[in-house]
Design a protein around this motif. Structure first.
Motif, short mmCIF file in Angstrom:
data_model
loop_
_atom_site.label_atom_id
_atom_site.label_comp_id
_atom_site.label_asym_id
_atom_site.label_seq_id
_atom_site.Cartn_x
_atom_site.Cartn_y
_atom_site.Cartn_z
N LEU A 73 0.26 -25.64 -23.91
CA LEU A 73 1.04 -24.45 -24.27
C LEU A 73 1.80 -24.66 -25.57
CD1 LEU A 73 2.43 -23.42 -20.76
CD2 LEU A 73 0.69 -22.23 -22.11
N GLU A 74 2.32 -25.86 -25.76
CA GLU A 74 3.01 -26.15 -27.03
C GLU A 74 2.04 -26.06 -28.20
OE1 GLU A 74 6.39 -29.26 -25.26
OE2 GLU A 74 4.61 -30.00 -26.32
N GLN A 75 0.83 -26.59 -28.01
CA GLN A 75 -0.17 -26.51 -29.08
C GLN A 75 -0.59 -25.07 -29.35
OE1 GLN A 75 -3.21 -29.09 -27.55
NE2 GLN A 75 -2.25 -30.96 -28.31
N GLU A 78 2.02 -23.24 -31.29
CA GLU A 78 2.00 -23.61 -32.71
C GLU A 78 0.86 -22.93 -33.44
OE1 GLU A 78 3.03 -25.53 -36.28
OE2 GLU A 78 4.11 -25.03 -34.43
N VAL A 79 -0.31 -22.82 -32.78
CA VAL A 79 -1.44 -22.13 -33.40
C VAL A 79 -1.09 -20.67 -33.69
CG1 VAL A 79 -3.79 -21.31 -33.01
CG2 VAL A 79 -3.18 -23.64 -32.39
N LEU A 80 -0.50 -19.98 -32.72
CA LEU A 80 -0.14 -18.57 -32.92
C LEU A 80 0.90 -18.41 -34.01
CD1 LEU A 80 0.01 -17.42 -29.18
CD2 LEU A 80 -1.77 -16.88 -30.86
N ARG A 81 1.87 -19.31 -34.05
CA ARG A 81 2.91 -19.22 -35.09
C ARG A 81 2.32 -19.40 -36.48
NH1 ARG A 81 6.00 -22.20 -38.21
NH2 ARG A 81 4.96 -24.13 -37.57
N THR A 111 -10.53 -27.66 -30.56
CA THR A 111 -10.87 -26.87 -29.37
C THR A 111 -9.76 -25.88 -29.04
OG1 THR A 111 -12.15 -28.71 -28.49
CG2 THR A 111 -11.50 -27.00 -26.94
N VAL A 112 -8.51 -26.32 -29.11
CA VAL A 112 -7.38 -25.46 -28.78
C VAL A 112 -7.27 -24.32 -29.79
CG1 VAL A 112 -4.87 -25.37 -28.52
CG2 VAL A 112 -6.15 -27.32 -27.63
N THR A 113 -7.37 -24.63 -31.06
CA THR A 113 -7.25 -23.61 -32.09
C THR A 113 -8.34 -22.55 -31.96
OG1 THR A 113 -6.31 -25.26 -33.58
CG2 THR A 113 -7.07 -23.21 -34.56
N CYS A 114 -9.58 -23.00 -31.75
CA CYS A 114 -10.69 -22.05 -31.63
C CYS A 114 -10.52 -21.15 -30.41
CB CYS A 114 -12.02 -22.80 -31.55
SG CYS A 114 -12.49 -23.64 -33.08
N ARG A 115 -10.05 -21.72 -29.30
CA ARG A 115 -9.86 -20.91 -28.10
C ARG A 115 -8.77 -19.86 -28.30
NH1 ARG A 115 -8.37 -24.62 -24.92
NH2 ARG A 115 -6.15 -24.15 -24.79
N VAL A 116 -7.67 -20.25 -28.92
CA VAL A 116 -6.56 -19.32 -29.11
C VAL A 116 -6.92 -18.22 -30.09
CG1 VAL A 116 -4.19 -19.11 -29.96
CG2 VAL A 116 -4.83 -21.05 -28.53
N LEU A 117 -7.64 -18.57 -31.15
CA LEU A 117 -8.00 -17.58 -32.18
C LEU A 117 -9.26 -16.80 -31.82
CD1 LEU A 117 -7.21 -19.59 -35.44
CD2 LEU A 117 -5.77 -17.98 -34.17
N GLY A 118 -9.93 -17.18 -30.74
CA GLY A 118 -11.00 -16.34 -30.22
C GLY A 118 -12.37 -16.52 -30.82
#
Length: 382
Positions: A73-75, A78-81, A111-118
């Protein structure tokens, strides 16, 4: 160091011990483990079931998962911000791939960035490998627009999305939209379900056995297959792995669904118990479970050779069918089974006690599979 036994095997032994039909020492002897080991398994099982004080495995797993989730969740935050700041620089459309690189430098997993950004990791790594062209830029912009349209109405397929993109001023063909939607798995919720073709598919391996069900030493040729039997609760499925050298069942898995994971678990259990060398042949039929990506990946990871018989040719795996015939006669058809658990324990008990340690086989010089494996190496050495 002794090898760790599969969790499925441990649960079955504990369940049999709890029934109290035989002393713990006798059950341990029948299953080839020490009494102290079985008592420790019973103690751990009591803790897991809440019958004894102590930290259960579930509690430890939950704490570990909670910490992992907090870190994720912290990661993601940070990606969204960073993404909000990245797209707020001006009003021109941007590719999100460079942002992935920036975040990776700061320790945010790709992996986290790609998942959050879709979008997918594969698309990012493909972009990083090749120079960014104008068409790549345009495709990324169209994919983002298509995702927005599909999010507004999930019933829209590629044809409706193409019409909406045209209305928004994009010059794009319907075929191009279809390709991009298929690539990004943007499908209408009313699309036909995929993967319902029940016909036997093409083999992913050649037949390396050719009906020769013998081997000069252990862990050279294994056979595997799946059988099923009905209970009052529904069907129960068994996937077993058999060594043709001694006819011993070196791995098995039992479940309520005939999925690829059943065959994968049985194979992994056999590998954990036997630690075979590279080149071992694992022969099966052409069932979808044995042609699955997960199953083939396990074979490749351990340098094992897959082998498959012909469609509808039972003789191509006759040695495995003979074991299932014995199981059918000695266990499955003996009574009507009221529950899956009852049948499961009966199967496990018969394999580990009767078949492995009491049933003598003429092909093995009237020895049991366990006796044959213990005596034959000494005979070869002499």
């Amino acid at each position: 160091m002794p090898k760790a036994l599969p969790e499925e095997f441990r649960r079955d032994v504990v369940a049999l011990a709890r029934k109290g039909e035989a002393p713990v020492s006798q059950i341990a002897k029948d299953f080839g483990i020490s009494p102290s080991c079985l008592r420790r398994w019973l103690k751990l099982a009591d803790i897991e079931d809440g019958n004894r004080s102590g930290a259960s495995q579930n509690e430890s797993d939950e704490l570990r998962e909670a910490r992992k989730r907090v870190r994720q969740l912290e990661q993601e935050n940070e990606v969204l911000r960073r993404a909000a700041a990245y797209f707020a620089r001006d009003n021109q459309p941007k590719m999100m791939y460079p942002l992935v690189l920036d975040l990776a430098v700061d320790g945010i997993p790709v992996t986290v960035t790609c998942r959050v950004l879709g979008f997918s990791k594969q698309a990012f790594y493909k972009w990083r490998k090749n120079p960014v062209t104008q068409r790549d830029f345009d495709n990324a912009f169209l994919i983002n627009a298509a995702r927005d349209i599909h999010a507004d109405d999930p019933a829209f397929g590629y044809r409706f999305i193409a019409d909406e993109l045209t209305d928004q001023g994009h010059k794009v063909s319907e075929n191009r939209v279809a390709r991009l939607c298929s690539q990004e798995r943007i499908w209408s919720i009313h699309a036909k379900k995929r993967g319902l073709n029940r016909k036997a598919g093409p083999p992913v391996h050649d037949d390396h056995v050719k009906k020769v069900f013998t081997a000069p030493s252990p862990n050279l040729v294994w056979l595997t297959d799946i059988t099923e039997h009905a209970t009052a609760e529904g069907k129960l499925y068994l996937c077993a792995v058999k060594d043709v050298y001694s006819n011993r069942i070196v791995g098995y898995s039992i479940g309520s669904r005939m999925k690829a994971s059943l065959a994968v678990t049985a194979l992994r259990n056999a590998i954990a118990l036997r630690t075979p060398a590279a080149g071992l042949i694992v022969h099966s039929d052409r069932g979808s479970q044995f042609r699955s990506t997960k199953y083939v990946r396990v074979l490749k990871a351990h340098s094992l050779r897959g082998s498959m018989g012909r469609v509808g040719a039972c003789g191509d795996n006759a040695a495995m069918e003979s074991f299932f015939a014995l199981l059918q006669k000695n266990v499955l058809d003996r009574q009507r089974w009221t529950s899956r658990q009852e049948l499961r324990l009966a199967i496990v008990s018969w394999i580990e006690t009767s078949y492995h340690r009491r049933r003598r086989q003429r092909r093995l010089n009237k020895l049991t599979p366990i006796e044959f494996e213990m005596i034959q190496p000494a005979a070869h050495a002499a």
